[in-house]
Write a protein that holds these residues in place. Structure first.
Motif, PDB file in Angstrom:
ATOM      1  N   GLY A 138      15.738  -0.635  20.877  1.00 51.05           N
ATOM      2  CA  GLY A 138      15.148  -1.446  21.924  1.00 51.05           C
ATOM      3  C   GLY A 138      14.808  -2.812  21.363  1.00 51.05           C
ATOM      4  O   GLY A 138      14.004  -2.921  20.436  1.00 51.05           O
ATOM      5  N   GLY A 175      13.315  -5.275  22.888  1.00 47.92           N
ATOM      6  CA  GLY A 175      12.217  -5.961  23.536  1.00 47.92           C
ATOM      7  C   GLY A 175      12.720  -6.962  24.560  1.00 47.92           C
ATOM      8  O   GLY A 175      13.919  -7.189  24.695  1.00 47.92           O
ATOM      9  N   PRO A 176      11.812  -7.594  25.289  1.00 49.68           N
ATOM     10  CA  PRO A 176      12.216  -8.555  26.311  1.00 49.68           C
ATOM     11  C   PRO A 176      12.295  -9.971  25.764  1.00 49.68           C
ATOM     12  O   PRO A 176      11.603 -10.334  24.818  1.00 49.68           O
ATOM     13  CB  PRO A 176      11.084  -8.449  27.332  1.00 49.68           C
ATOM     14  N   GLY A 206      14.343  -4.575  26.082  1.00 46.70           N
ATOM     15  CA  GLY A 206      13.190  -3.719  26.393  1.00 46.70           C
ATOM     16  C   GLY A 206      13.192  -2.461  25.552  1.00 46.70           C
ATOM     17  O   GLY A 206      13.410  -2.495  24.344  1.00 46.70           O
ATOM     18  N   ASP A 207      12.961  -1.331  26.202  1.00 48.65           N
ATOM     19  CA  ASP A 207      12.960  -0.024  25.539  1.00 48.65           C
ATOM     20  C   ASP A 207      14.129   0.800  26.065  1.00 48.65           C
ATOM     21  O   ASP A 207      14.417   0.771  27.273  1.00 48.65           O
ATOM     22  CB  ASP A 207      11.643   0.713  25.808  1.00 48.65           C
ATOM     23  N   SER A 253       8.617  -2.554  25.976  1.00 49.11           N
ATOM     24  CA  SER A 253       9.128  -2.541  27.344  1.00 49.11           C
ATOM     25  C   SER A 253       8.742  -3.807  28.088  1.00 49.11           C
ATOM     26  O   SER A 253       7.596  -4.275  28.018  1.00 49.11           O
ATOM     27  CB  SER A 253       8.587  -1.327  28.100  1.00 49.11           C
ATOM     28  N   SER A 254       9.677  -4.335  28.849  1.00 50.35           N
ATOM     29  CA  SER A 254       9.388  -5.505  29.672  1.00 50.35           C
ATOM     30  C   SER A 254       8.363  -5.195  30.756  1.00 50.35           C
ATOM     31  O   SER A 254       7.716  -6.104  31.276  1.00 50.35           O
ATOM     32  CB  SER A 254      10.673  -6.022  30.324  1.00 50.35           C
ATOM     33  N   GLY A 261       6.489  -8.255  29.867  1.00 50.49           N
ATOM     34  CA  GLY A 261       6.803  -9.306  30.826  1.00 50.49           C
ATOM     35  C   GLY A 261       5.561  -9.884  31.480  1.00 50.49           C
ATOM     36  O   GLY A 261       5.333 -11.102  31.450  1.00 50.49           O
ATOM     37  N   LEU A 313      10.239  -3.024  38.445  1.00 52.69           N
ATOM     38  CA  LEU A 313      11.391  -3.581  37.754  1.00 52.69           C
ATOM     39  C   LEU A 313      12.612  -3.498  38.668  1.00 52.69           C
ATOM     40  O   LEU A 313      12.699  -2.606  39.513  1.00 52.69           O
ATOM     41  CB  LEU A 313      11.662  -2.822  36.457  1.00 52.69           C
TER      42      LEU A 313
END
Length: 257
Positions: free
Chosen positions: A22, A24-25, A102-103, A131-132, A136, A184
């Motif tokens: 992942g 990430g965002p 993200g994840d 995670s986004s 986010g 999302l």
């Protein structure tokens, strides 16, 4: 260097394996250290379009990079093709990294890829990502929880509108849930989602926000209410990827001292 200090045998992936990473965002810095080490040791990288692609520019020249992008309502690499690529390259004795934004397990279809590898006898490791759904809003200054405002948050996919026969989300229950709602993949369906939440009893003046391109240099955010946010997003020509936050936390703004 820090990576050298952390680069011990716990991070060694044998050849002929797949590692889900992942990223990430947003920009490159939100990948985990473990994920970065796996990426640096890869022979093959199969990447999504939301993955931190700037990291690919720093890979050794022998690494094969395969673009397996899935663009919203646009060109998309079939999941079966991605699964086959992972199995074929790992089966040939290569260290394969499946790089995602993200994840891998938050609407990332990561477990489908694990199942495909397991069926072929391929070992899989997982490097969880940021995670986004959380990061986010955070990079826009919105906490998904805050003492005195909410005691939880719920993350849902807005890919299907509430009344779609394939939707399994109980939007009426979410309207009564009392938690922050993080949506999302809900840009195209935001109007239908907000209408359903209002019809299910969530007050129209509930704070709401949209964060688009979170973590990127062109990040944008909109603040409004459940009544206004869909029209605001349409007027601003918001495009995916974007995250919608609905609940009291969407109104929080740090007060300057």
């Amino acid at each position: 260097m820090l990576l050298d200090a952390l680069d011990d045998t716990r991070h060694v992936r044998p050849a002929g394996t797949v590692t889900l990473v992942g990223g990430g965002p947003g920009q490159n810095g939100r990948i985990t250290v473990d994920g970065l080490i796996a990426l640096q040791r890869a022979d093959v990288v199969v990447t999504d379009h939301l993955a931190p692609r700037g990291l690919l520019d720093h890979l050794p020249p022998h690494v094969t990079v395969i673009d397996a992008a899935k663009h919203p309502r646009g060109p998309a690499t079939p999941q079966e093709t991605i699964n086959r690529l992972l199995v074929e390259h790992a089966g040939a004795g290569r260290r394969v990294v499946r790089l995602k934004g993200g994840d891998p397990f938050v609407f990332g279809r990561g477990y489908e890829e694990i199942e495909a590898c397991a069926a072929a006898g391929i070992a899989v490791d997982v490097c969880p990502g940021v995670s986004s759904a959380i990061a986010g809003p955070a990079v826009a200054g919105i906490p998904v929880t805050h003492r005195g405002s909410t005691q939880g948050f719920t993350v849902v996919s807005g890919h299907l509108p509430p009344d779609h026969p394939g939707s399994t989300v109980d939007w009426s229950a979410l309207a009564r849930g009392g938690t922050t709602l993080v949506v999302l993949m809900g840009v195209a369906t935001l109007g239908a989602i907000t209408a359903k939440l209002r019809a299910s009893g969530l007050p129209g003046d509930t704070p709401a926000a949209v964060v688009a391109d979170a973590g990127h240099h062109d990040q944008r955010q909109l603040r409004g209410t459940l009544d206004s946010i869909a029209a605001d997003a349409e007027a601003a020509a918001i495009q995916p990827p974007a995250i919608t936050v609905i609940g009291a936390v969407a109104a929080l703004r740090p007060e300057p001292r």
